[in-house]
Design a protein around this motif. Structure first.
Motif, PDB file in Angstrom:
ATOM      1  N   TYR A   1      29.773   0.289   2.742  1.00 34.43           N
ATOM      2  CA  TYR A   1      30.172  -0.817   3.605  1.00 34.43           C
ATOM      3  C   TYR A   1      31.561  -0.597   4.185  1.00 34.43           C
ATOM      4  O   TYR A   1      31.817  -0.887   5.359  1.00 34.43           O
ATOM      5  CB  TYR A   1      30.094  -2.131   2.824  1.00 34.43           C
ATOM      6  CG  TYR A   1      28.735  -2.347   2.220  1.00 34.43           C
ATOM      7  CD1 TYR A   1      27.668  -2.755   3.007  1.00 34.43           C
ATOM      8  CD2 TYR A   1      28.500  -2.089   0.868  1.00 34.43           C
ATOM      9  CE1 TYR A   1      26.406  -2.918   2.470  1.00 34.43           C
ATOM     10  CE2 TYR A   1      27.239  -2.247   0.316  1.00 34.43           C
ATOM     11  CZ  TYR A   1      26.190  -2.655   1.122  1.00 34.43           C
ATOM     12  OH  TYR A   1      24.940  -2.797   0.579  1.00 34.43           O
ATOM     13  N   ALA A   2      32.471  -0.069   3.372  1.00 39.74           N
ATOM     14  CA  ALA A   2      33.816   0.242   3.867  1.00 39.74           C
ATOM     15  C   ALA A   2      33.763   1.387   4.866  1.00 39.74           C
ATOM     16  O   ALA A   2      34.441   1.351   5.904  1.00 39.74           O
ATOM     17  CB  ALA A   2      34.737   0.595   2.698  1.00 39.74           C
ATOM     18  N   MET A   3      32.961   2.409   4.589  1.00 44.50           N
ATOM     19  CA  MET A   3      32.846   3.540   5.511  1.00 44.50           C
ATOM     20  C   MET A   3      32.253   3.108   6.842  1.00 44.50           C
ATOM     21  O   MET A   3      32.690   3.555   7.907  1.00 44.50           O
ATOM     22  CB  MET A   3      31.987   4.639   4.878  1.00 44.50           C
ATOM     23  CG  MET A   3      32.657   5.379   3.748  1.00 44.50           C
ATOM     24  SD  MET A   3      31.631   6.761   3.169  1.00 44.50           S
ATOM     25  CE  MET A   3      32.749   7.497   1.959  1.00 44.50           C
TER      26      MET A   3
ATOM     27  N   GLU B   1      29.021  -5.271  11.063  1.00 45.11           N
ATOM     28  CA  GLU B   1      30.365  -4.935  10.604  1.00 45.11           C
ATOM     29  C   GLU B   1      31.372  -4.774  11.736  1.00 45.11           C
ATOM     30  O   GLU B   1      32.554  -4.555  11.486  1.00 45.11           O
ATOM     31  CB  GLU B   1      30.322  -3.689   9.717  1.00 45.11           C
ATOM     32  CG  GLU B   1      29.649  -3.941   8.390  1.00 45.11           C
ATOM     33  CD  GLU B   1      30.194  -3.091   7.258  1.00 45.11           C
ATOM     34  OE1 GLU B   1      31.412  -2.822   7.248  1.00 45.11           O
ATOM     35  OE2 GLU B   1      29.403  -2.699   6.388  1.00 45.11           O
ATOM     36  N   THR B   2      30.920  -4.890  12.974  1.00 43.40           N
ATOM     37  CA  THR B   2      31.882  -4.990  14.074  1.00 43.40           C
ATOM     38  C   THR B   2      32.467  -6.395  14.148  1.00 43.40           C
ATOM     39  O   THR B   2      33.471  -6.605  14.831  1.00 43.40           O
ATOM     40  CB  THR B   2      31.223  -4.644  15.425  1.00 43.40           C
ATOM     41  OG1 THR B   2      30.184  -5.596  15.712  1.00 43.40           O
ATOM     42  CG2 THR B   2      30.628  -3.247  15.394  1.00 43.40           C
TER      43      THR B   2
ATOM     44  N   SER C   1      33.695  -5.739   5.608  1.00 44.84           N
ATOM     45  CA  SER C   1      32.776  -4.984   4.751  1.00 44.84           C
ATOM     46  C   SER C   1      32.520  -5.723   3.441  1.00 44.84           C
ATOM     47  O   SER C   1      31.423  -5.646   2.884  1.00 44.84           O
ATOM     48  CB  SER C   1      33.354  -3.595   4.461  1.00 44.84           C
ATOM     49  OG  SER C   1      34.538  -3.666   3.682  1.00 44.84           O
ATOM     50  N   SER C   2      33.525  -6.455   2.953  1.00 41.35           N
ATOM     51  CA  SER C   2      33.355  -7.215   1.708  1.00 41.35           C
ATOM     52  C   SER C   2      32.285  -8.288   1.868  1.00 41.35           C
ATOM     53  O   SER C   2      31.413  -8.447   1.007  1.00 41.35           O
ATOM     54  CB  SER C   2      34.683  -7.870   1.310  1.00 41.35           C
ATOM     55  OG  SER C   2      35.717  -6.928   1.211  1.00 41.35           O
ATOM     56  N   THR C   3      32.353  -9.026   2.958  1.00 40.64           N
ATOM     57  CA  THR C   3      31.379 -10.086   3.210  1.00 40.64           C
ATOM     58  C   THR C   3      29.972  -9.511   3.335  1.00 40.64           C
ATOM     59  O   THR C   3      29.011 -10.045   2.761  1.00 40.64           O
ATOM     60  CB  THR C   3      31.743 -10.856   4.488  1.00 40.64           C
ATOM     61  OG1 THR C   3      33.038 -11.441   4.339  1.00 40.64           O
ATOM     62  CG2 THR C   3      30.723 -11.942   4.778  1.00 40.64           C
ATOM     63  N   VAL C   4      29.841  -8.411   4.078  1.00 44.12           N
ATOM     64  CA  VAL C   4      28.526  -7.792   4.251  1.00 44.12           C
ATOM     65  C   VAL C   4      27.978  -7.308   2.921  1.00 44.12           C
ATOM     66  O   VAL C   4      26.806  -7.527   2.584  1.00 44.12           O
ATOM     67  CB  VAL C   4      28.612  -6.623   5.256  1.00 44.12           C
ATOM     68  CG1 VAL C   4      27.292  -5.845   5.279  1.00 44.12           C
ATOM     69  CG2 VAL C   4      28.929  -7.144   6.647  1.00 44.12           C
TER      70      VAL C   4
ATOM     71  N   VAL D   1      34.889   1.301   8.895  1.00 48.81           N
ATOM     72  CA  VAL D   1      35.831   2.226   9.526  1.00 48.81           C
ATOM     73  C   VAL D   1      35.169   2.947  10.700  1.00 48.81           C
ATOM     74  O   VAL D   1      35.764   3.094  11.775  1.00 48.81           O
ATOM     75  CB  VAL D   1      36.350   3.250   8.491  1.00 48.81           C
ATOM     76  CG1 VAL D   1      37.180   4.332   9.183  1.00 48.81           C
ATOM     77  CG2 VAL D   1      37.186   2.553   7.424  1.00 48.81           C
ATOM     78  N   ALA D   2      33.923   3.384  10.518  1.00 48.05           N
ATOM     79  CA  ALA D   2      33.250   4.165  11.549  1.00 48.05           C
ATOM     80  C   ALA D   2      32.989   3.361  12.820  1.00 48.05           C
ATOM     81  O   ALA D   2      33.174   3.868  13.935  1.00 48.05           O
ATOM     82  CB  ALA D   2      31.938   4.725  11.002  1.00 48.05           C
ATOM     83  N   VAL D   3      32.553   2.106  12.682  1.00 49.45           N
ATOM     84  CA  VAL D   3      32.173   1.333  13.874  1.00 49.45           C
ATOM     85  C   VAL D   3      33.389   0.813  14.649  1.00 49.45           C
ATOM     86  O   VAL D   3      33.227   0.220  15.715  1.00 49.45           O
ATOM     87  CB  VAL D   3      31.240   0.153  13.507  1.00 49.45           C
ATOM     88  CG1 VAL D   3      29.938   0.672  12.926  1.00 49.45           C
ATOM     89  CG2 VAL D   3      31.922  -0.826  12.550  1.00 49.45           C
ATOM     90  N   ARG D   4      34.576   1.042  14.130  1.00 45.48           N
ATOM     91  CA  ARG D   4      35.762   0.710  14.921  1.00 45.48           C
ATOM     92  C   ARG D   4      35.897   1.632  16.134  1.00 45.48           C
ATOM     93  O   ARG D   4      36.454   1.252  17.160  1.00 45.48           O
ATOM     94  CB  ARG D   4      37.019   0.818  14.053  1.00 45.48           C
ATOM     95  CG  ARG D   4      37.156  -0.267  12.994  1.00 45.48           C
ATOM     96  CD  ARG D   4      38.316   0.019  12.069  1.00 45.48           C
ATOM     97  NE  ARG D   4      38.481  -1.017  11.043  1.00 45.48           N
ATOM     98  CZ  ARG D   4      39.307  -0.924  10.007  1.00 45.48           C
ATOM     99  NH1 ARG D   4      40.062   0.167   9.869  1.00 45.48           N
ATOM    100  NH2 ARG D   4      39.387  -1.901   9.126  1.00 45.48           N
ATOM    101  N   ASP D   5      35.375   2.859  16.017  1.00 48.66           N
ATOM    102  CA  ASP D   5      35.508   3.844  17.092  1.00 48.66           C
ATOM    103  C   ASP D   5      34.179   4.346  17.623  1.00 48.66           C
ATOM    104  O   ASP D   5      34.115   4.834  18.746  1.00 48.66           O
ATOM    105  CB  ASP D   5      36.325   5.046  16.593  1.00 48.66           C
ATOM    106  CG  ASP D   5      37.762   4.689  16.253  1.00 48.66           C
ATOM    107  OD1 ASP D   5      38.525   4.376  17.178  1.00 48.66           O
ATOM    108  OD2 ASP D   5      38.105   4.717  15.056  1.00 48.66           O
ATOM    109  N   PHE D   6      33.106   4.255  16.828  1.00 50.80           N
ATOM    110  CA  PHE D   6      31.803   4.750  17.254  1.00 50.80           C
ATOM    111  C   PHE D   6      30.820   3.594  17.391  1.00 50.80           C
ATOM    112  O   PHE D   6      30.908   2.591  16.685  1.00 50.80           O
ATOM    113  CB  PHE D   6      31.230   5.735  16.225  1.00 50.80           C
ATOM    114  CG  PHE D   6      32.054   6.981  16.032  1.00 50.80           C
ATOM    115  CD1 PHE D   6      32.920   7.444  17.010  1.00 50.80           C
ATOM    116  CD2 PHE D   6      31.954   7.708  14.851  1.00 50.80           C
ATOM    117  CE1 PHE D   6      33.674   8.596  16.822  1.00 50.80           C
ATOM    118  CE2 PHE D   6      32.695   8.855  14.640  1.00 50.80           C
ATOM    119  CZ  PHE D   6      33.558   9.301  15.625  1.00 50.80           C
TER     120      PHE D   6
END
Length: 292
Positions: free
Chosen positions: A20-22, A86-87, A91-94, A25-30
């Motif tokens: 969830y954390a990964m 997650e956008t 990640s904690s909530t998800v 981080v990933a969907v911030r740019d991709f």
């Protein structure tokens, strides 16, 4: 449980708690579809040699229709929808909302007549859904209802996946099912991912996709199969109750996500309800859901 069993158990709790954390981080740019495609492609490429060496793909491909259905409800839909969610959500909530999967599974299996809804299960459902209500009511505003719906569909998909395995694919080798499913998912994502190839590849987002594919998908299933062999399928699924705690810890400590009242109230209720409702669930020879 043996020392090896405990090590495998704790390892799986961490491995399936960090995605969830990964993803965050990933969907911030991709784009989420590119993240899901990268993850499934890497996972399939790593597991494919094991599946070919073990000669387990052909029996799976002969049941390709049900494998495809499993892929859609367990991987293709949830991994894309969770990325979109997650956008907007932490990640904690998800991670905590995904912990409601056992509760939905109880409802589905009861409705299908596979299991009986006794007082213990009913109490577990009430407690668990009270926790979900606390999470949603205290943490999610009206502007995030679309993200909440995405998680809701993902939770249903995760609950349906094991049922499909149990009813239609139980006689197939697990690593063959997982490898074929990841390959099918990557193929389904491919045409959409080609339109979402990023212009730049920041290190954080890129390494997150690599971590999702190699650590949280390929390695996760290898370790999980070893855990099943060590402690059995029923005890192995208890990691379901550890993953959300790991997701919460990582989100708060490493991503600076807030520890909210909804989390503090909802998390223990969801976990308690899930444990109470599934404590005597029958054992299954299954491929465990391909968790986010």
């Amino acid at each position: 449980m043996s020392r090896r069993g405990w090590l495998l158990f704790l390892g799986m709790g961490v491995i399936w708690g960090v995605p969830y954390a990964m993803i965050r981080v990933a969907v911030r740019d991709f784009d989420p579809v590119f993240v899901a495609f990268g993850r499934t492609l890497l996972g399939a490429l790593v597991l494919l040699p094991f599946a070919l060496y073990s000669k387990v793909l052909w029996p799976v491909l002969r049941q390709w229709r049900w494998v495809l259905v499993y892929t859609l409800v367990e991987i293709t839909g949830p991994w894309l929808l969770i990325g979109h969610a997650e956008t907007r959500l932490t990640s904690s909530t998800v991670g905590l909302l995904i912990a409601a999967v056992p509760l939905i599974a109880i409802v589905i299996t009861t409705r299908l007549g596979h299991e009986r809804l006794d007082m213990r299960r009913a109490l577990g459902l009430v407690i668990g859904f009270a926790g979900v209500t606390a999470l949603v009511g205290l943490d999610i505003d009206v502007s995030n209802l679309g993200a909440l719906a995405a998680i809701g569909v993902s939770v249903i998909g995760y609950a349906l996946g094991p049922i499909i395995i149990d009813r239609k694919l139980a006689d197939l080798p697990p690593i063959g099912v997982v490898t074929a499913s990841l390959a099918f998912a990557a193929a389904l994502y491919l045409p959409f991912a080609l339109w979402r190839v990023p212009d730049r590849f920041p290190a954080g987002a890129s390494w997150s996709v690599v971590g999702l594919g190699l650590l949280c998908t390929a390695l996760a299933f290898v370790v999980f199969f070893a855990l099943i062999g060590e402690v059995g399928p029923s005890r192995a699924t208890v990691i379901t109750y550890i993953n959300p705690a790991v997701a919460l810890l990582i989100g708060v400590s490493l991503l600076n996500e807030p520890l909210t009242a909804g989390m503090a109230i909802g998390f223990p209720l969801v976990i308690a309800g899930s444990i109470l409702g599934t404590a005597r669930a029958k054992d299954r020879r299954e491929v465990v859901p391909a968790r986010a």
